[in-house]
Structures are given as structure tokens and as C-alpha cells.
Write a protein that holds these residues in place. Structure first.
Motif, mmCIF file in Angstrom:
data_model
loop_
_atom_site.group_PDB
_atom_site.id
_atom_site.type_symbol
_atom_site.label_atom_id
_atom_site.label_comp_id
_atom_site.label_asym_id
_atom_site.label_seq_id
_atom_site.Cartn_x
_atom_site.Cartn_y
_atom_site.Cartn_z
ATOM 1 N N ASN A 1 -5.674 2.040 -20.229
ATOM 2 C CA ASN A 1 -5.910 2.802 -21.447
ATOM 3 C C ASN A 1 -7.101 3.744 -21.209
ATOM 4 N N LEU A 2 -6.906 5.020 -21.473
ATOM 5 C CA LEU A 2 -7.973 5.999 -21.247
ATOM 6 C C LEU A 2 -8.952 5.956 -22.415
ATOM 7 N N GLN A 3 -9.936 5.050 -22.290
ATOM 8 C CA GLN A 3 -10.920 4.877 -23.361
ATOM 9 C C GLN A 3 -12.070 5.860 -23.232
ATOM 10 N N ALA A 4 -12.338 6.288 -22.039
ATOM 11 C CA ALA A 4 -13.505 7.144 -21.807
ATOM 12 C C ALA A 4 -13.104 8.330 -20.946
ATOM 13 N N ASP A 5 -13.999 9.320 -20.874
ATOM 14 C CA ASP A 5 -13.764 10.506 -20.053
ATOM 15 C C ASP A 5 -14.998 10.732 -19.184
ATOM 16 N N PRO A 6 -14.921 10.541 -17.866
ATOM 17 C CA PRO A 6 -13.726 10.165 -17.100
ATOM 18 C C PRO A 6 -13.494 8.652 -17.085
ATOM 19 N N THR A 7 -12.245 8.269 -16.815
ATOM 20 C CA THR A 7 -11.879 6.865 -16.657
ATOM 21 C C THR A 7 -11.639 6.592 -15.181
ATOM 22 N N THR A 8 -12.270 5.549 -14.652
ATOM 23 C CA THR A 8 -12.067 5.177 -13.252
ATOM 24 C C THR A 8 -11.086 4.010 -13.178
ATOM 25 N N VAL A 9 -10.093 4.154 -12.312
ATOM 26 C CA VAL A 9 -9.081 3.117 -12.144
ATOM 27 C C VAL A 9 -9.139 2.598 -10.710
ATOM 28 N N ASN A 10 -9.269 1.302 -10.550
ATOM 29 C CA ASN A 10 -9.271 0.687 -9.226
ATOM 30 C C ASN A 10 -8.043 -0.218 -9.093
ATOM 31 N N ILE A 11 -7.273 -0.034 -8.045
ATOM 32 C CA ILE A 11 -6.130 -0.902 -7.781
ATOM 33 C C ILE A 11 -6.252 -1.389 -6.344
ATOM 34 N N GLU A 12 -6.301 -2.690 -6.140
ATOM 35 C CA GLU A 12 -6.509 -3.273 -4.817
ATOM 36 C C GLU A 12 -5.208 -3.868 -4.315
ATOM 37 N N ILE A 13 -4.833 -3.521 -3.092
ATOM 38 C CA ILE A 13 -3.587 -4.005 -2.503
ATOM 39 C C ILE A 13 -3.913 -4.876 -1.301
ATOM 40 N N ARG A 14 -3.383 -6.088 -1.294
ATOM 41 C CA ARG A 14 -3.583 -7.008 -0.182
ATOM 42 C C ARG A 14 -2.302 -7.094 0.649
ATOM 43 N N LYS A 15 -2.413 -7.601 1.859
ATOM 44 C CA LYS A 15 -1.233 -7.756 2.718
ATOM 45 C C LYS A 15 -0.180 -8.637 2.060
ATOM 46 N N ASP A 16 -0.634 -9.674 1.362
ATOM 47 C CA ASP A 16 0.324 -10.579 0.723
ATOM 48 C C ASP A 16 1.149 -9.850 -0.332
ATOM 49 N N ASP A 17 0.557 -8.841 -0.989
ATOM 50 C CA ASP A 17 1.313 -8.066 -1.973
ATOM 51 C C ASP A 17 2.470 -7.343 -1.293
ATOM 52 N N ILE A 18 2.207 -6.807 -0.125
ATOM 53 C CA ILE A 18 3.228 -6.034 0.583
ATOM 54 C C ILE A 18 4.320 -6.949 1.114
ATOM 55 N N ARG A 19 3.967 -8.097 1.612
ATOM 56 C CA ARG A 19 4.941 -8.983 2.247
ATOM 57 C C ARG A 19 5.947 -9.541 1.245
ATOM 58 N N THR A 20 5.646 -9.495 -0.035
ATOM 59 C CA THR A 20 6.600 -10.013 -1.021
ATOM 60 C C THR A 20 7.669 -8.980 -1.360
ATOM 61 N N GLY A 21 7.529 -7.759 -0.864
ATOM 62 C CA GLY A 21 8.453 -6.694 -1.228
ATOM 63 C C GLY A 21 9.764 -6.778 -0.478
ATOM 64 N N GLN A 22 10.777 -6.165 -1.033
ATOM 65 C CA GLN A 22 12.076 -6.020 -0.382
ATOM 66 C C GLN A 22 12.480 -4.555 -0.452
ATOM 67 N N LEU A 23 13.083 -4.068 0.594
ATOM 68 C CA LEU A 23 13.542 -2.684 0.614
ATOM 69 C C LEU A 23 14.665 -2.482 -0.395
ATOM 70 N N ARG A 24 14.592 -1.417 -1.161
ATOM 71 C CA ARG A 24 15.641 -1.134 -2.147
ATOM 72 C C ARG A 24 16.768 -0.371 -1.473
ATOM 73 N N ILE A 25 17.978 -0.923 -1.534
ATOM 74 C CA ILE A 25 19.145 -0.266 -0.961
ATOM 75 C C ILE A 25 19.729 0.677 -2.014
ATOM 76 N N THR A 26 19.774 1.949 -1.711
ATOM 77 C CA THR A 26 20.223 2.945 -2.674
ATOM 78 C C THR A 26 21.735 2.868 -2.860
#
Length: 330
Positions: free
Chosen positions: A55-80
Motif C-alpha cells: 500500500n502506497l502510504q508515503a511518497d516515496p515508498t520503499t519496497v523490499n522483496i527478498e528471494i532465497r534459493k529455496d523460493d526458486i526451487r519450489t517453482g515449476q516451469l509453466r507449459i504454454t
């Protein structure tokens, strides 16, 4: 987005990020407070890894998103899905699925012909009962594809495994896509499509009907069409085709990375393993002058009383009184 759970919005910034280290801060412009921004991280040609709604409560708003290896390993390739590719290629509702063919065959054998519709085991197919030359004559390429026609082009990619490859082959038979699954579990195809557009017959059914009524042989054909109509139902007149004048397709195979290889070297994760895309030089295709889809006009019932008339009105609007139906491909 206006609300936290809204499914509508617009992309305000998108970029590739490095596989290690931090991404520099990005100024994505001014937006109203009390609005929401979704930050998504995805693997290239892969699934969503992580998503964060802020939610953009302030100006500017800082957004931090942290990605770990375990996050990536749970993914599956989407077959189009192949039908999604078709909608991008054609982008027009109401076309019938027909065998793909080159322009020469289309003009000599298919476009301008009369067809009946057959249904067997739930599948729909069209059977030609009169060819274009029997009705009106062979159509010249220049008349069908005038040089002044406005044309489009685009790029797209798709990934397939063995289970979804059959549909892809069926949708695009003349693309002759390389699918040797003894070599690779997954294939990726990059399509570069140029000079695409819908092209229509340079004459109408009324013109054909009027010409047929001018000769005894033509009147015989019309009488046979009346009998065929009584036996089989609607008659269809093939009027338009979606033409790809030039297309290049590059094929990539999925190469499995050895166990223990750092995840940053992987292009995607599939079935618990890391893979890289490798270009398949034998899978490169160049396609020219391909008619990919066609449209049929459902003809008004032909009656014997019509044969008594010597004139038939010409249509000035090629889309006037034309009924298009969606038919599920075989």
C-alpha cells in the motif's frame, strides 16, 4: 491497482535482475497515496517465484522483496497451451480450423470453394464439394494479396513437454517443429512473425452465383447445390485466410545441470532440477507464404426460384450478412 485484491492494473516498471547481489533502487514515478503496487519476481520462461503487495502510504515508498534459493526451487516451469499461442498468432474470433497450406494450394484448391460440414466422434471437419476453378476460376496471387495491404508482425515464445506437444503439432502442422523427446524433456520455440494479415476473396458469392446462372453448366451446379443442401444442411463458402508471409522459428532444448551446480546458472527449475536452454541449430525453421487459418461464409439457402433470376445484387461490404462460428479443432 485501486484495491489490494484487484486483478486489473498496469505495468509501471519491468526489468531483468542479476542472479546475485542487490538490484539498485528504481524510481517508478509518482502515484496517489492509498493505491496498491504489486511487486513480482519470476524466472525467465518460468513461474512466479515471489509476490508482494504494498500500500502506497508515503511518497516515496520503499519496497523490499527478498528471494532465497529455496523460493526458486519450489517453482515449476509453466507449459504454454497451444491454443493460447494460436490466439496470439491470429487474434481474431470466429475462424474455422483447417489444414495449414501454402498460398499456391490455397488459391488453386481451397479459397472460393463450396464446403459441407461433417461431424464424426465429436470432431468437426469440412469436405469440399466444389473447387474455386469449377465455380469462378483460379484467383491470381496479386488480387488476393495486394502489395498495399496493411500488415503486422510480432514475436512470441512457448515451451512444451511431451504431453502438450501433440496439441502444438496439430495447431501448427506446417511449422514442422523439432520435438525429439529422446533428446530433451522440454523444448522452447521462439517465433518471429512478419507480414501477417487477413486477406479476402476479390469477389463475392453473389458474383459466383450470377456467373453460374449465365451458363447451362453453371445452372446444373446450382441445382446440385440445392440437392446437397437438402441432404447435408448448410453450405459454406471459403472467403478469407490469415496469411503469414514470413516467419522464423528457433528451437531450444532443455539441458539438465549437474547436481550441485549453483542455481544462478540455471535458466529455470523443472521437476526439482535446474536446466539451461541450449540453441538447437537443427531445429531452425524459415516459413514463407503460409495460410494458417481460414473463414467460411454460411450461405443463405439456395432455392430453385433463384435460378429464374438473371441478376443478383453485389455486396459492397465484404462482412455484410456473414455468419462466423467457432468450431473446435480436431
Amino acid at each position: 491497482m485501486d484495491e489490494k485484491d484487484s486483478e486489473t492494473g498496469r505495468i509501471i516498471h519491468q526489468e531483468d535482475i542479476p542472479s546475485n547481489g542487490q538490484t539498485p533502487l528504481k524510481n517508478i514515478g509518482k502515484f496517489d497515496n492509498q493505491k496498491y503496487v504489486t511487486v513480482k519476481a519470476s524466472l525467465r520462461d518460468g513461474v512466479l517465484v515471489k509476490e508482494l503487495v504494498t500500500n502506497l502510504q508515503a511518497d516515496p515508498t520503499t519496497v523490499n522483496i527478498e528471494i532465497r534459493k529455496d523460493d526458486i526451487r519450489t517453482g515449476q516451469l509453466r507449459i504454454t497451451d497451444a491454443s493460447e499461442i494460436e490466439s496470439q498468432l491470429v487474434g481474431v474470433k470466429g475462424s474455422y480450423e483447417t489444414p495449414t497450406t501454402d498460398i499456391g494450394s490455397l488459391l488453386g484448391q481451397y479459397l472460393g470453394g463450396i464446403y459441407i460440414k461433417n461431424g464424426k466422434d465429436g470432431a468437426i471437419s469440412f469436405e469440399r464439394i466444389y473447387s474455386p476453378s469449377e465455380l469462378y476460376g483460379v484467383i491470381g496471387r496479386d488480387a488476393f494479396m495486394p502489395s498495399s495491404e496493411q500488415k503486422g508482425g510480432f514475436s512470441l515464445s512457448t515451451v512444451t513437454d511431451e504431453s502438450s506437444s501433440a496439441q502444438l503439432k496439430t495447431q501448427f502442422p506446417d511449422f514442422n517443429l523439432n520435438m525429439d523427446f529422446s533428446r530433451s524433456k522440454l523444448y522452447k520455440y521462439l517465433f518471429e512473425i512478419q507480414n501477417t494479415s487477413w486477406h479476402a476473396l476479390p469477389y463475392t458469392w453473389h458474383s459466383v452465383e450470377r456467373k453460374l446462372k449465365s451458363t447451362q453448366e453453371g445452372n446444373d451446379i446450382l441445382r446440385k447445390l440445392i440437392d446437397q443442401q437438402k441432404e447435408s444442411g448448410d453450405l459454406y463458402f471459403l472467403t478469407e485466410a490469415f496469411v503469414i508471409e514470413d516467419a522464423n522459428v528457433e528451437t531450444y532444448t532443455a539441458e539438465s545441470l549437474e547436481t550441485g551446480t549453483d542455481i544462478k546458472y540455471a535458466n529455470f527449475i523443472y521437476a526439482g532440477g535446474g536446466y539451461k536452454w541450449m540453441k538447437d541449430n537443427d531445429g531452425k525453421r524459415h516459413i514463407k507464404n503460409l495460410a494458417l487459418r481460414v473463414k467460411y461464409q454460411t450461405l443463405s439457402p439456395i432455392t430453385a426460384s433463384k435460378l429464374e433470376s438473371t441478376e443478383a445484387p453485389l455486396k459492397t461490404d465484404p462482412n455484410q450478412s456473414v455468419e462466423y462460428k467457432v468450431i473446435t479443432p480436431q
